[in-house]
Design an enzyme around this catalytic site. Structure first.
Site, PDB file in Angstrom:
ATOM      1  N   GLY A  24       0.846  -1.206   0.000  1.00 42.14           N
ATOM      2  CA  GLY A  24       0.000   0.000   0.000  1.00 42.14           C
ATOM      3  C   GLY A  24       0.876   1.249   0.000  1.00 42.14           C
ATOM      4  O   GLY A  24       0.563   2.256   0.627  1.00 42.14           O
ATOM      5  N   TYR A 158     -14.742   0.785   9.697  1.00 45.02           N
ATOM      6  CA  TYR A 158     -13.285   1.000   9.770  1.00 45.02           C
ATOM      7  C   TYR A 158     -12.789   0.772  11.201  1.00 45.02           C
ATOM      8  O   TYR A 158     -11.822   0.040  11.432  1.00 45.02           O
ATOM      9  CB  TYR A 158     -13.016   2.426   9.310  1.00 45.02           C
TER      10      TYR A 158
END
Ligand code: NAD
Ligand code: AKB
Length: 332
Positions: A24, A158
């Site tokens: 990422g 999240y």
């Protein structure tokens, strides 16, 4: 006294054997982290990877591999190819985007973590960094000076994934001896790469608008106070934690760290000291509810005591640095 020649040889051998993979790497944190890790440990020892086909311009001067962390076989093949010793796992959906794609957010944020934790459990790598967030806290958490240990009842997908991730990290450490280290980042502010869909993104967007001479339409109410941090402090905290001797990393779920706290009204006032004509209006959207469930400020005693954490940037230094470096052509 000079170190024995054998010790020097072993040190250099170990140093050269260190191979770091960032998963990422093209995001807001990854871009800055890769640059700093390459600077410290050598470009040939740091492999940037992301699901995107190509590296961003800032990452072009070094090794880059396209990798979807949900593809466990490709991830393990990359570990073998470069003889990776450490992984920084940054791929995730952030708070605002995760509310729009809850099932995929859970899959990416959890499966990605398991792929990396399992590779350490199987002895393929020996150290992991995985970031958590202030999103692990919830409406019943004490909101001022939030302590390391308290009620944690996140109300976002999240936050659920980060809290579950923290528990799994501690579990893998205690049950399988995995050397996993983690920080609960607050909202991060930087100019290198745009943020990727969080609730704290307003505190980055505002600088692009101010510098472009545009009015800013803020998606949070003017008195919404949140914990924030300038990116250089976050990168320093991350590498300090990863370089700390193992016995100093007492907490294996995730460490609270604090930089500063401010409201949209306060950062607007700070920007106006440099740009007096800058204008703002407030039109809260779905992200207001997320922000209202998060702490206003963080207590980071444990990080200070265990591995010596201390931030350098306050609101004034952050504002001046952002105004100097933000390039509005990236956004407009
Ligand atoms: P970001 O959205 O800017 O970057 C995430 C990167 O992951 C992107 O480049 C994306 O292309 C990549 N990615 C997405 N799916 C992938 C996949 N399947 N395989 C490989 N790569 C994939 O996020 P960020 O702000 O850099 O955050 C990194 C981590 O830090 C996340 O875990 C986030 O939750 C955490 N965090 C960030 C902040 C913040 O303010 N930026 C605060 C707290 C925690
Ligand atoms: C977000 O707003 O989602 C992130 C975070 C605080 O985790 N910046």
């Amino acid at each position: 006294m000079k170190p024995p020649i054998v010790a020097v040889f072993l040190y250099l051998k170990f140093w050269n054997m260190r191979k770091i993979l960032i998963v990422g790497a093209s995001g807001q944190i990854g871009t800055e982290l890769v640059l700093e890790l390459r600077r410290r440990f050598g470009a040939e020892n740091v492999i940037a990877s992301d699901v995107k086909d190509e590296p961003s311009d800032l990452l072009k001067d070094g090794l880059y591999e396209k990798l979807d962390i949900l593809d466990k076989e490709s991830y393990n093949a990359l570990l073998d190819k470069y003889k990776i010793t450490e992984v920084y796992l940054l791929a995730a959906l952030l708070s605002a985007t995760a509310e729009k794609h809850p099932e995929f957010a859970w899959k990416l944020n959890m499966d990605g973590l398991f792929h990396v934790l399992d590779s350490a459990k199987e002895g393929k790598i020996n150290k992991i960094f995985w970031p958590s967030s202030i999103a692990v806290f919830g409406p019943n958490t004490p909101r001022e000076n939030t302590p390391q240990y308290c009620v944690m009842d996140p109300s976002t997908v999240y936050g659920l994934s980060k809290l579950a991730g923290e528990r799994w990290c501690e579990y893998y450490n205690k049950k399988h001896g995995v050397d996993v280290r983690s920080i609960r980042y607050p909202g991060l502010i930087s100019y290198g790469s745009l943020p990727g869909g969080g609730t704290t993104d307003y505190a980055v967007d505002i600088f692009y608008h101010a510098k472009a001479g545009k009015k800013y339409n803020c998606f949070l109410k003017k008195d919404t106070e949140l914990p924030m941090m300038y990116m250089d402090d976050a990168i320093k905290a991350t590498i300090d934690l990863m370089e700390a001797p193992s016995e100093k990393v007492v907490i294996r779920s995730s460490y609270n760290i604090s930089g500063m706290s401010f409201t949209p009204e306060k950062i607007y006032a700070e920007i106006r000291k440099s740009l007096p004509d800058f204008e703002i209006e407030y039109n809260p959207d779905f992200r207001q509810e997320i922000a209202d469930s998060w702490p206003k400020s963080i207590n980071d005693n444990e990080a200070q005591i265990h591995w010596g954490w201390a931030p350098e940037y306050d609101l004034k230094a952050l504002t001046l640095t952002m105004l100097e470096h933000v390039d509005p052509s990236k956004l407009f």
